[in-house]
Design a protein around this motif. Structure first.
Motif, PDB file in Angstrom:
ATOM      1  N   UNK A 235       0.845  -1.206   0.000  1.00 32.45           N
ATOM      2  CA  UNK A 235       0.000   0.000   0.000  1.00 32.45           C
ATOM      3  C   UNK A 235       0.875   1.249   0.000  1.00 32.45           C
ATOM      4  N   UNK A 236       1.985   1.185   0.730  1.00 35.34           N
ATOM      5  CA  UNK A 236       2.898   2.332   0.774  1.00 35.34           C
ATOM      6  C   UNK A 236       3.537   2.544  -0.607  1.00 35.34           C
ATOM      7  N   UNK A 237       4.029   1.459  -1.220  1.00 36.43           N
ATOM      8  CA  UNK A 237       4.694   1.580  -2.521  1.00 36.43           C
ATOM      9  C   UNK A 237       3.706   2.024  -3.604  1.00 36.43           C
ATOM     10  N   UNK A 238       2.441   1.651  -3.447  1.00 35.38           N
ATOM     11  CA  UNK A 238       1.429   1.994  -4.454  1.00 35.38           C
ATOM     12  C   UNK A 238       1.143   3.494  -4.491  1.00 35.38           C
ATOM     13  N   UNK A 239       1.467   4.200  -3.406  1.00 32.92           N
ATOM     14  CA  UNK A 239       1.146   5.636  -3.382  1.00 32.92           C
ATOM     15  C   UNK A 239       1.946   6.401  -4.437  1.00 32.92           C
ATOM     16  N   UNK A 240       3.112   5.857  -4.840  1.00 30.47           N
ATOM     17  CA  UNK A 240       3.908   6.569  -5.844  1.00 30.47           C
ATOM     18  C   UNK A 240       3.844   5.900  -7.210  1.00 30.47           C
ATOM     19  N   UNK A 241       3.033   4.853  -7.328  1.00 27.25           N
ATOM     20  CA  UNK A 241       2.940   4.145  -8.618  1.00 27.25           C
ATOM     21  C   UNK A 241       1.811   4.750  -9.459  1.00 27.25           C
ATOM     22  N   UNK A 242       2.097   4.988 -10.739  1.00 26.13           N
ATOM     23  CA  UNK A 242       1.059   5.560 -11.592  1.00 26.13           C
ATOM     24  C   UNK A 242       0.408   4.491 -12.474  1.00 26.13           C
ATOM     25  N   UNK A 243       1.133   3.406 -12.775  1.00 28.33           N
ATOM     26  CA  UNK A 243       0.594   2.354 -13.652  1.00 28.33           C
ATOM     27  C   UNK A 243      -0.240   1.358 -12.829  1.00 28.33           C
ATOM     28  N   UNK A 244      -1.101   0.544 -13.504  1.00 28.11           N
ATOM     29  CA  UNK A 244      -1.954  -0.406 -12.779  1.00 28.11           C
ATOM     30  C   UNK A 244      -1.177  -1.473 -11.991  1.00 28.11           C
ATOM     31  N   UNK A 245      -1.811  -1.991 -10.967  1.00 26.40           N
ATOM     32  CA  UNK A 245      -1.293  -3.091 -10.148  1.00 26.40           C
ATOM     33  C   UNK A 245      -2.498  -3.691  -9.447  1.00 26.40           C
ATOM     34  N   UNK A 246      -2.315  -4.820  -8.789  1.00 25.35           N
ATOM     35  CA  UNK A 246      -3.431  -5.386  -8.010  1.00 25.35           C
ATOM     36  C   UNK A 246      -2.912  -6.295  -6.895  1.00 25.35           C
ATOM     37  N   UNK A 247      -3.721  -6.455  -5.875  1.00 23.85           N
ATOM     38  CA  UNK A 247      -3.507  -7.514  -4.892  1.00 23.85           C
ATOM     39  C   UNK A 247      -4.133  -8.787  -5.441  1.00 23.85           C
ATOM     40  N   UNK A 248      -3.590  -9.947  -5.029  1.00 20.50           N
ATOM     41  CA  UNK A 248      -4.243 -11.224  -5.333  1.00 20.50           C
ATOM     42  C   UNK A 248      -4.288 -12.068  -4.060  1.00 20.50           C
ATOM     43  N   UNK A 249      -5.417 -12.704  -3.834  1.00 21.71           N
ATOM     44  CA  UNK A 249      -5.553 -13.597  -2.668  1.00 21.71           C
ATOM     45  C   UNK A 249      -6.291 -14.864  -3.059  1.00 21.71           C
ATOM     46  N   UNK A 250      -6.171 -15.854  -2.202  1.00 19.59           N
ATOM     47  CA  UNK A 250      -6.777 -17.147  -2.490  1.00 19.59           C
ATOM     48  C   UNK A 250      -8.211 -17.198  -1.968  1.00 19.59           C
ATOM     49  N   UNK A 251      -9.062 -17.855  -2.720  1.00 22.61           N
ATOM     50  CA  UNK A 251     -10.443 -18.094  -2.290  1.00 22.61           C
ATOM     51  C   UNK A 251     -10.430 -18.793  -0.923  1.00 22.61           C
ATOM     52  N   UNK A 252     -11.159 -18.230   0.014  1.00 23.55           N
ATOM     53  CA  UNK A 252     -11.295 -18.871   1.323  1.00 23.55           C
ATOM     54  C   UNK A 252     -10.234 -18.491   2.335  1.00 23.55           C
ATOM     55  N   UNK A 253      -9.261 -17.679   1.961  1.00 22.59           N
ATOM     56  CA  UNK A 253      -8.208 -17.290   2.912  1.00 22.59           C
ATOM     57  C   UNK A 253      -8.346 -15.801   3.251  1.00 22.59           C
ATOM     58  N   UNK A 254      -8.515 -15.509   4.520  1.00 24.48           N
ATOM     59  CA  UNK A 254      -8.633 -14.137   5.045  1.00 24.48           C
ATOM     60  C   UNK A 254      -9.694 -13.321   4.292  1.00 24.48           C
ATOM     61  N   UNK A 255     -10.898 -13.839   4.290  1.00 24.11           N
ATOM     62  CA  UNK A 255     -11.971 -13.192   3.524  1.00 24.11           C
ATOM     63  C   UNK A 255     -12.348 -11.815   4.109  1.00 24.11           C
ATOM     64  N   UNK A 256     -12.178 -11.654   5.423  1.00 22.92           N
ATOM     65  CA  UNK A 256     -12.459 -10.348   6.038  1.00 22.92           C
ATOM     66  C   UNK A 256     -11.482  -9.301   5.505  1.00 22.92           C
ATOM     67  N   UNK A 257     -10.231  -9.682   5.436  1.00 23.08           N
ATOM     68  CA  UNK A 257      -9.200  -8.781   4.896  1.00 23.08           C
ATOM     69  C   UNK A 257      -9.492  -8.458   3.429  1.00 23.08           C
ATOM     70  N   UNK A 258      -9.962  -9.450   2.680  1.00 26.25           N
ATOM     71  CA  UNK A 258     -10.287  -9.213   1.266  1.00 26.25           C
ATOM     72  C   UNK A 258     -11.334  -8.096   1.163  1.00 26.25           C
ATOM     73  N   UNK A 259     -12.367  -8.194   1.999  1.00 24.31           N
ATOM     74  CA  UNK A 259     -13.434  -7.173   1.950  1.00 24.31           C
ATOM     75  C   UNK A 259     -12.896  -5.793   2.364  1.00 24.31           C
ATOM     76  N   UNK A 260     -12.021  -5.785   3.377  1.00 26.50           N
ATOM     77  CA  UNK A 260     -11.464  -4.497   3.838  1.00 26.50           C
ATOM     78  C   UNK A 260     -10.661  -3.820   2.739  1.00 26.50           C
ATOM     79  N   UNK A 261      -9.866  -4.599   2.013  1.00 22.83           N
ATOM     80  CA  UNK A 261      -9.025  -4.002   0.971  1.00 22.83           C
ATOM     81  C   UNK A 261      -9.882  -3.401  -0.140  1.00 22.83           C
ATOM     82  N   UNK A 262     -10.945  -4.120  -0.504  1.00 22.21           N
ATOM     83  CA  UNK A 262     -11.825  -3.601  -1.555  1.00 22.21           C
ATOM     84  C   UNK A 262     -12.537  -2.339  -1.054  1.00 22.21           C
ATOM     85  N   UNK A 263     -12.987  -2.373   0.212  1.00 19.14           N
ATOM     86  CA  UNK A 263     -13.671  -1.194   0.772  1.00 19.14           C
ATOM     87  C   UNK A 263     -12.729   0.013   0.784  1.00 19.14           C
ATOM     88  N   UNK A 264     -11.418  -0.249   0.938  1.00 20.09           N
ATOM     89  CA  UNK A 264     -10.440   0.849   0.949  1.00 20.09           C
ATOM     90  C   UNK A 264     -10.071   1.283  -0.474  1.00 20.09           C
TER      91      UNK A 264
END
Ligand code: FDA
Length: 304
Positions: A235-264
């Motif tokens: 998240x820190x490194x992304x603040x200075x990035x202008x080109x696209x990027x994404x997080x990737x996570x596995x189905x069923x792992x830390x689903x609460x965190x997945x929702x938080x990241x999307x909400x952010x």
């Protein structure tokens, strides 16, 4: 990978344990946490639900180490059907594929041709193909085939494993080719000559490679981790990035965190496995986390 994780992988590779887990209902029940279902329709339904809450998807038709040409061709066809379904359902999704499932290690030419066919079909459907990285026996051949098809088609991505000593060189070799590079820690039990062993060393390597990847504007970084510290750094490194990027996570792992990241407002893709060859995938997920060893033992005991 922890010593307990390595021990668990060794146990799960025994044919008697594999039989016990795959023939009874216990393993299948355990797999449901990490696997969308056995049919493509199951995966498409899960992908639709994830898209509806703002998450992109990568569909993984489970399978690996295929030694029969007919099985490799069947795996390719299953992926072609997945691409067609992604297009027909209008999903925000791509596919993730293991080259040993397409015949790598047995008939590398077939794996090359099949990856090319998938890339062509995906391009027509307006999507991409991610190549998973398997155990180190296949790293060089995987990169060679990826490089070739990426130069021809341009719509591929590749996973690179932070724990391998060679990965910084591979990153330098591959970022000029565009595409997306998925940085992950690495999920296989590898020897010390090939990979760093301690979790703290893997994390340090990951952070170093992440810095290089996020600074590379020619490629799309896909940061594949559920680790809070690695996520904060991204998240820190992304603040200075202008080109696209994404997080990737596995189905069923830390689903609460997945929702938080999307909400952010962060871009997130969920890796959604499906199919009947779920056993090796399940054992890697269990081995990643010591607490999961308890799930495995309880499932095994409930069967016996
Ligand atoms: P870490 O293992 O430190 O986990 C951080 C936290 O996440 C844990 O404390 C726990 O809370 C949670 N967690 C992680 N794994 C869990 C699990 N299985 N069950 C429950 N909780 C868990 N590897 C590979 O070798 N080749 C590949 O192609 C890929 N592809 C890939 C795609 C995607 C989208 C992801 C997210 C991961 C991969 N991997 C992979 C797997 C990767 O190499 C790694 O083994 C796992 O992601 C676990 O590492 P983390 O970075 O999550 O950190």
């Amino acid at each position: 990978m922890s010593t307990m994780g390595k021990a668990l992988l060794a146990v799960t590779e025994r044919s008697s344990v594999r039989r016990m887990m795959t023939e009874g209902g216990a393993g299948r029940r355990l797999s449901r946490r990490f696997v969308a279902g056995e049919r493509l329709e199951d995966a498409v339904a899960v992908a639709g639900d994830l898209n509806a809450v703002g998450m992109r998807v990568s569909l993984d038709h489970l399978g690996e180490h295929v030694t029969d040409a007919a099985d490799a061709a069947a795996a390719r066809d299953a992926y072609l059907a997945a691409i067609d379904n992604i297009a027909a359902a209008g999903l925000d999704a791509n596919i993730s594929v293991k080259l040993t499932q397409l015949g790598l290690g047995n008939d590398d030419g077939l794996a090359l041709d099949s990856l090319r066919a998938l890339a062509t079909r995906a391009a027509a459907a307006g999507t991409t193909v991610s190549v998973d990285m398997e155990d180190s026996v296949h790293t060089e051949a995987t990169i060679d085939i990826y490089e070739r098809v990426q130069r021809e088609e341009g719509n591929l991505g590749l996973a690179l494993q932070a724990y391998l000593h060679r990965t910084e060189g591979d990153l330098a070799r591959l970022t000029p080719l565009g595409g997306h590079i998925r940085l992950c820690k690495g999920a296989y039990a590898e020897p010390p000559e090939v990979a760093v062993q301690r979790k703290s060393e893997v994390d340090t390597r990951f952070d170093h490679l992440l810095g290089i990847l996020m600074a590379a504007e020619s490629t799309m970084p896909a940061v594949a981790t559920h680790d809070d510290q690695r996520i904060s750094l991204t998240r820190y490194l992304a603040t200075t990035r202008t080109a696209p990027w994404e997080f990737q996570m596995l189905y069923g792992v830390r689903t609460g965190l997945q929702r938080e990241l999307v909400a952010a407002g962060h871009p997130l893709r969920i890796y959604v496995p499906y199919g009947d060859a779920w056993y090796p995938y399940l054992t890697r997920r269990l081995a990643e986390r010591p607490a999961n060893v308890g799930f495995f033992l309880r499932a095994a005991l409930s069967h016996s």
